[in-house]
Design an enzyme around this catalytic site. Structure first.
Site, PDB file in Angstrom:
ATOM      1  CE  LYS A  11      -3.953   2.119   2.333  1.00  0.00           C
ATOM      2  NZ  LYS A  11      -3.476   3.507   2.146  1.00  0.00           N
ATOM      3  CG  PHE A  34      -3.407   0.491  -7.841  1.00  0.00           C
ATOM      4  CD1 PHE A  34      -4.755   0.660  -8.056  1.00  0.00           C
ATOM      5  CD2 PHE A  34      -2.724   1.439  -7.085  1.00  0.00           C
ATOM      6  CE1 PHE A  34      -5.433   1.740  -7.515  1.00  0.00           C
ATOM      7  CE2 PHE A  34      -3.393   2.527  -6.546  1.00  0.00           C
ATOM      8  CZ  PHE A  34      -4.749   2.680  -6.761  1.00  0.00           C
ATOM      9  NE  ARG A  80     -15.390   2.958   1.790  1.00  0.00           N
ATOM     10  CZ  ARG A  80     -14.199   3.542   1.715  1.00  0.00           C
ATOM     11  NH1 ARG A  80     -13.099   2.833   1.936  1.00  0.00           N
ATOM     12  NH2 ARG A  80     -14.094   4.820   1.395  1.00  0.00           N
ATOM     13  CE  LYS A 135      -8.919   1.183   4.905  1.00  0.00           C
ATOM     14  NZ  LYS A 135      -9.088   2.662   4.881  1.00  0.00           N
TER      15      LYS A 135
END
Length: 289
Positions: A58, A130, A200, A206
Site C-alpha cells: 500500500k 495498480f 467499497r 487494506k
C-alpha cells in the site's frame, strides 16, 4: 465582523460562547462534481479466502486517476504536473498512486498540490499504477493487460505495482511486518475475479498495523504549557456525529498552522472504547481529496 485568528489563541476561546462562534464559522465540505468513479477498499478481516487475492504494497502517496487525457486526484481536482510527466500516456484510464517513496508522503502532497508544476519536485515522483478501470475484464485479466501496457510506455516514472499471491495469514502478516519495518504503510489485497466497480466492498482490502479514519475539524482548542499560543488539540467530528479531541501526532509547525475549520483530517487509532471514542487517537495528516 472580523473573523478571529486561528493561529493565536486566548483563554476565552475555551468558553462555550467562543466554541459556538467557531462552529458557526465552520464551512461545509463540498465534494467535487467531477470526482472519478474509484474502487474503494474495506479493511482486511481474518477468514477471507486468501488464495483468491493478489497482494501488493500500500503506497503512501496521493491517489491519482488518469482519465485518458487528464491527471486527477480522487476528489476530481486537476493535478498540475509538468508536460513531460504525462507525455505519451495512453488514451485509457489508469488508477494508481502518485508516490515519492517510503516516508515521503509530505513531499508527494506538496508536489501534487502546487498550482504551478515544480519541475525539480516532480523528478522524484512516480505514478504507481495498480488498475485499468475501463478495461472491462476481471482483475486477473486487467493485471495481465497492465503488465503489457506499462513497459510499452517506456517511461521510468510510470510503474506497474507488483502483485503477488499469498496462501496463508501467517505469511501475509510476515510480509506486512517487513513492509512496515522498511517504512511502508501496509498492504492491499485485490480479488482476482472482481470487476472494477466504483464501490467499497471486499473486492479490495487494506491491511495495516493500525486503523485509521477521517473526521471534520470543528474547532481549534488552545494549547497550554509549551504549547501556549499554539493549537493544543483539534475538536473533530466523525461522519456519524461523534465528537472527540485529537491532541497528539502534530508537529510544532502544524500546531502553529493547524488544519482549517471544516477540513477533513485522517487519524490513526487502536479500537474503540465502550462509548465509541477512538482509543489512542493520533493525527496523521490532512485528508487528501
Amino acid at each position: 465582523m472580523k473573523q478571529p485568528s486561528i493561529t493565536r489563541f486566548k483563554p476565552r476561546l475555551c468558553t462555550a460562547l467562543a466554541l459556538s462562534f467557531l462552529l458557526a464559522l465552520t464551512p461545509p465540505i463540498v465534494a467535487a462534481d467531477n470526482a472519478p468513479p474509484l474502487m474503494l477498499a474495506n479493511s482486511y478481516h481474518p477468514g477471507i479466502p486468501l488464495t483468491e487475492y493478489w497482494v501488493s504494497e500500500k503506497y503512501d502517496g496521493v491517489r491519482g486517476y488518469w482519465d485518458g487525457k487528464r491527471l486527477l486526484t480522487r476528489g476530481g481536482q486537476p493535478v498540475i504536473a509538468p508536460p513531460w510527466f504525462t507525455a505519451g500516456w495512453p488514451a485509457i484510464a489508469m488508477d494508481g498512486e502518485l508516490w515519492a517513496g517510503r516516508g515521503r508522503f509530505n513531499h508527494a502532497v506538496s508536489t501534487v498540490r502546487r498550482e504551478t508544476a515544480d519541475d525539480s519536485a516532480w523528478r522524484s515522483m512516480r505514478f504507481m499504477v495498480f488498475d485499468l478501470p475501463a478495461h472491462g475484464g476481471n482483475f486477473n485479466q486487467r493485471l495481465q493487460a497492465l503488465k503489457t501496457l506499462i513497459p510499452s510506455l517506456k517511461t521510468p516514472w510510470v510503474q506497474a505495482v507488483e502483485q503477488i499471491k499469498i496462501s496463508d495469514h501467517a505469511t501475509l502478516q510476515r510480509m506486512l511486518d517487513r513492509i512496515v519495518r522498511q517504512g511502508g504503510e501496509g498492504l492491499m489485497l485485490h480479488r482476482g475475479a472482481s470487476l472494477y466497480q466504483a464501490l467499497r466492498n471486499d473486492d479490495l482490502l487494506k491491511l495495516k498495523t493500525h486503523e485509521d479514519a477521517e473526521a471534520r475539524v470543528i474547532a481549534h482548542l488552545p494549547g497550554k504549557g509549551k504549547y501556549q499560543g499554539m493549537m493544543g488539540a483539534l475538536l473533530v467530528e466523525t461522519p456519524d456525529g461523534l465528537r472527540f479531541k485529537l491532541g497528539t501526532g502534530f508537529s510544532d509547525d502544524q500546531r502553529r498552522h493547524p488544519p482549517a475549520l471544516g477540513s477533513l483530517v485522517t487519524y490513526r487509532f487502536r479500537g474503540l472504547n465502550p462509548g465509541g471514542i477512538p482509543r489512542f487517537a493520533s493525527f496523521m495528516r490532512e485528508y487528501q481529496q
